[in-house]
Write a protein that holds these residues in place. Structure first.
Motif, mmCIF file in Angstrom:
data_model
loop_
_atom_site.group_PDB
_atom_site.id
_atom_site.type_symbol
_atom_site.label_atom_id
_atom_site.label_comp_id
_atom_site.label_asym_id
_atom_site.label_seq_id
_atom_site.Cartn_x
_atom_site.Cartn_y
_atom_site.Cartn_z
ATOM 1 N N VAL A 126 98.574 84.190 -31.237
ATOM 2 C CA VAL A 126 97.513 83.337 -31.815
ATOM 3 C C VAL A 126 97.634 82.040 -31.133
ATOM 4 C CG1 VAL A 126 96.220 82.377 -33.541
ATOM 5 C CG2 VAL A 126 96.833 84.657 -33.824
ATOM 6 N N PHE A 127 98.700 81.344 -31.204
ATOM 7 C CA PHE A 127 98.732 79.964 -30.761
ATOM 8 C C PHE A 127 98.984 80.101 -29.157
ATOM 9 C CE2 PHE A 127 100.724 79.358 -35.217
ATOM 10 C CZ PHE A 127 99.601 78.595 -35.500
ATOM 11 N N ARG A 128 99.481 81.186 -28.515
ATOM 12 C CA ARG A 128 99.394 81.334 -27.159
ATOM 13 C C ARG A 128 98.000 81.524 -26.660
ATOM 14 N NH1 ARG A 128 102.601 80.823 -22.484
ATOM 15 N NH2 ARG A 128 102.532 82.618 -20.996
ATOM 16 N N ILE A 129 97.194 82.351 -27.508
ATOM 17 C CA ILE A 129 95.871 82.178 -26.786
ATOM 18 C C ILE A 129 95.080 80.808 -27.026
ATOM 19 C CG2 ILE A 129 93.414 82.954 -27.346
ATOM 20 C CD1 ILE A 129 95.287 85.744 -28.264
ATOM 21 N N VAL A 130 95.491 80.051 -27.995
ATOM 22 C CA VAL A 130 94.758 78.816 -28.394
ATOM 23 C C VAL A 130 95.418 77.814 -27.225
ATOM 24 C CG1 VAL A 130 94.692 76.762 -29.848
ATOM 25 C CG2 VAL A 130 94.816 78.993 -30.839
ATOM 26 N N GLN A 131 96.538 78.026 -26.625
ATOM 27 C CA GLN A 131 97.007 77.042 -25.804
ATOM 28 C C GLN A 131 96.528 77.598 -24.607
ATOM 29 O OE1 GLN A 131 100.943 78.259 -24.127
ATOM 30 N NE2 GLN A 131 101.949 76.237 -24.717
ATOM 31 N N SER A 132 96.268 78.755 -24.158
ATOM 32 C CA SER A 132 95.695 79.115 -23.063
ATOM 33 C C SER A 132 94.049 78.744 -22.814
ATOM 34 C CB SER A 132 95.455 80.572 -22.827
ATOM 35 O OG SER A 132 94.748 81.083 -21.934
ATOM 36 N N ILE A 133 93.285 78.638 -23.977
ATOM 37 C CA ILE A 133 92.268 78.015 -23.973
ATOM 38 C C ILE A 133 91.994 76.758 -23.784
ATOM 39 C CG2 ILE A 133 90.050 77.435 -25.468
ATOM 40 C CD1 ILE A 133 90.643 80.192 -26.805
ATOM 41 N N GLY A 134 92.899 76.151 -24.439
ATOM 42 C CA GLY A 134 93.263 74.329 -24.093
ATOM 43 C C GLY A 134 93.614 74.158 -22.663
ATOM 44 N N THR A 135 94.442 74.603 -22.299
ATOM 45 C CA THR A 135 95.066 74.395 -20.550
ATOM 46 C C THR A 135 93.706 74.851 -19.529
ATOM 47 O OG1 THR A 135 96.214 76.526 -20.388
ATOM 48 C CG2 THR A 135 97.365 74.459 -21.187
ATOM 49 N N SER A 136 93.152 75.949 -20.189
ATOM 50 C CA SER A 136 91.947 76.358 -19.124
ATOM 51 C C SER A 136 90.889 75.309 -19.256
ATOM 52 C CB SER A 136 91.356 77.809 -19.775
ATOM 53 O OG SER A 136 92.406 78.692 -19.495
ATOM 54 N N MET A 137 90.773 74.760 -20.365
ATOM 55 C CA MET A 137 89.565 73.587 -20.586
ATOM 56 C C MET A 137 89.923 72.485 -19.421
ATOM 57 S SD MET A 137 89.065 73.508 -24.661
ATOM 58 C CE MET A 137 87.731 72.186 -24.461
ATOM 59 N N VAL A 138 91.194 72.193 -19.337
ATOM 60 C CA VAL A 138 91.634 71.160 -18.549
ATOM 61 C C VAL A 138 91.574 71.625 -17.016
ATOM 62 C CG1 VAL A 138 93.528 69.847 -17.737
ATOM 63 C CG2 VAL A 138 93.208 70.265 -20.359
ATOM 64 N N VAL A 139 92.055 72.708 -16.541
ATOM 65 C CA VAL A 139 91.724 73.265 -15.437
ATOM 66 C C VAL A 139 90.541 73.451 -14.840
ATOM 67 C CG1 VAL A 139 92.224 75.323 -13.793
ATOM 68 C CG2 VAL A 139 93.805 74.323 -15.413
ATOM 69 N N ALA A 140 89.425 73.997 -15.653
ATOM 70 C CA ALA A 140 88.098 74.164 -15.376
ATOM 71 C C ALA A 140 87.302 72.829 -15.089
ATOM 72 C CB ALA A 140 87.293 74.872 -16.676
ATOM 73 N N VAL A 141 87.648 72.012 -15.625
ATOM 74 C CA VAL A 141 87.027 70.503 -14.991
ATOM 75 C C VAL A 141 87.707 69.569 -14.303
ATOM 76 C CG1 VAL A 141 85.397 70.659 -17.019
ATOM 77 C CG2 VAL A 141 87.429 69.515 -17.322
ATOM 78 N N GLY A 142 89.279 69.709 -14.085
ATOM 79 C CA GLY A 142 89.961 68.835 -13.495
ATOM 80 C C GLY A 142 89.707 68.442 -11.977
ATOM 81 N N MET A 143 89.397 69.748 -11.436
ATOM 82 C CA MET A 143 89.096 69.475 -9.871
ATOM 83 C C MET A 143 87.780 68.910 -9.813
ATOM 84 S SD MET A 143 91.563 70.740 -7.613
ATOM 85 C CE MET A 143 92.808 71.737 -7.701
ATOM 86 N N ALA A 144 86.927 69.213 -10.403
ATOM 87 C CA ALA A 144 85.675 68.640 -10.492
ATOM 88 C C ALA A 144 85.743 67.032 -10.785
ATOM 89 C CB ALA A 144 84.633 69.310 -11.410
ATOM 90 N N ILE A 145 86.472 66.734 -11.715
ATOM 91 C CA ILE A 145 86.538 65.481 -11.899
ATOM 92 C C ILE A 145 86.750 64.293 -10.634
ATOM 93 C CG2 ILE A 145 88.017 63.611 -13.375
ATOM 94 C CD1 ILE A 145 87.732 65.405 -15.495
#
Length: 459
Positions: A100-119
């Protein structure tokens, strides 16, 4: 670039490295987790499997969400979620909670990756190529040193350290991002002014749910059937339900106004479809070795986590060294020759795995890792170049999103393949079977690359 731009780039880089770092460090932790929680290999492989399924769904979703809530907001929120998950995961009372926490960690890091390049693209207006190449070093470097880093941490402080190590990276990224990333401009249609139906249509919530539940149902039952050694009625029903849900998902995406995955793009541009298919197979090959070889070294050859990490470093270093050289070659010759050489190297590396035995010298393992490392360095550049050549400029953003999804499908399939081949116990015989399957897949890539190159020359 001015000093503020450099600090902004560093803040984003420290954030986006979290996803590849956490997906790669865990490859060395599988045997330790298997012993800690008394699980078979198939069950413990969900620590890998769940991360990539969550990333495959979360990254395109969060890219859409940034249009409603703003990129800075999504980036900072993702760091907070990753921080909380990294603190709580080592305290898990059981393996289920760890997933469960691994999935939550994946969602958090994916949020960062999803917009990092765009920023970076939006707020750094000069020398963007330099900025993007630096960010690429953060991500490729994190993936390259992940197994070595994880091996050292586990050897010294146990498996929980691969979660706690995220804390300084997350903290530094958050502090710098808070100070350097400009505040978001108010969106044309703010989220708080949309009705529930408008919000669901904009995000394609039905498509997201169909894709997620269907994929998990299908893949989970395949792994469950292999782990138990027989196919139960429940396995059959759940597997069929997964197929039905994914079929409904395809029909829904073809008719949705704002689809989660725009499948019509593939139908309109066949060359783009082939690039994504090849990229998926490339990642299936690479990550089968990336996750399978550490378990082979530890469970079959009884190599420690520390020395496994050192051996795996040869794969990452070869990839890092070859990438800039590949860029110059591809600028002159195009992506196809590099893709063919990469496929040949993967074929040789896969065949080499078949002839390895528990008494083979360490240099034999390093040769196989070097072959896959060099091929990965070539593919990092060649596949991206092939994508740009195959995609019209007006849909390059969508194409890039689909490209990332293809990567995650490849990694998901690699985890599934290893789980099916190994079953309850990672064995030398199973590793040989895995090598044979990978050799066949790599040979198919050679023929695909050759055929596409011949077609391109005829045109």
């Amino acid at each position: 670039m001015n000093a503020r731009s450099w600090w902004l780039m560093i803040s984003v880089g420290l954030g986006i490295l979290l996803n590849p770092l956490n997906s790669s460090m865990v490859s060395v932790a599988i045997p330790r987790l298997q012993h800690q929680f008394q699980l078979d290999y198939t069950a413990v492989s969900w620590i890998i499997f769940s991360f990539y399924i969550a990333s495959a769904v979360a990254q395109p979703v969060m890219g859409k969400a940034s249009d409603l809530f703003g990129r800075r907001t999504i980036f900072l929120t993702g760091l907070v979620i990753a921080f909380v998950a990294s603190i709580l995961a080592p305290l898990s009372p059981g393996f289920g909670w760890l997933i469960v926490f691994r999935i939550v960690q994946s969602i958090g890091t994916s949020m960062v990756v999803a917009v990092g390049m765009a920023i970076v693209r939006v707020h750094i207006t000069e020398k963007q190529a330099t900025a993007l190449s630096v960010l690429s070093m953060f991500t490729s470097g994190a993936a390259a040193i992940g197994p070595f880093f994880g091996g050292v941490l586990i050897h010294l402080w146990g498996w929980s350290s691969i979660f706690f190590i995220n804390v300084p990276f997350v903290t530094a990224s958050f502090v710098l991002a808070w100070r350097t990333i400009p505040k978001d401009q108010p969106p044309a249609s703010p989220a708080n002014k949309l009705s529930v139906r408008q919000w669901m249509n904009r995000m394609d919530v039905p498509g997201i749910l169909l894709f997620t539940v269907g994929l998990i149902a299908l893949l989970a039952q395949l792994l469950s059937a292999k782990s138990s050694g027989h196919v139960s009625l429940f396995n059959v029903i759940a597997g069929l339900a997964g197929i039905v849900l994914l079929t409904v998902f395809v029909r829904h995406e073809l008719s949705a106004k704002s689809p989660f995955i725009p499948l019509r793009t593939f139908a309109s541009y066949p060359a783009l479809t082939w690039v994504n298919l090849q990229f998926m197979l490339v990642n299936l090959l690479f990550y089968s070795v990336f996750f399978g070889l550490p378990s082979y070294l530890q469970l079959v050859r009884h190599v420690s986590e520390f020395h496994t990490g050192i051996l795996m470093l040869s794969l990452g270093l070869c990839s890092l060294i070859i990438s800039p050289l590949a860029g110059r070659w591809i600028d002159r010759s195009g992506p196809r020759p590099a893709m063919i050489i990469s496929a040949i190297l993967m074929t040789l590396g896969s065949a080499w795995l078949v002839i390895l035995n528990p008494s083979s010298p360490v240099i034999s393992v390093c040769l196989a890792l070097a072959a896959f490392g060099i091929s990965n360095g070539l593919n990092n550049v060649a596949m991206q170049a092939a994508l740009f050549n195959s995609s019209p400029k007006d849909i390059i953003g969508v194409s890039s999103g689909l490209f990332s999804t293809s990567r995650y499908f490849g990694t998901i399939l690699s985890s599934l393949l290893i789980g099916i081949v190994m079953g309850n116990q990672f064995s030398f015989e199973g590793f040989q079977v895995l090598g044979i399957i990978l050799t066949i897949v790599a040979l198919s890539l050679v023929f695909m690359s050759r055929r596409r190159m011949d077609s391109a020359q005829q045109l």
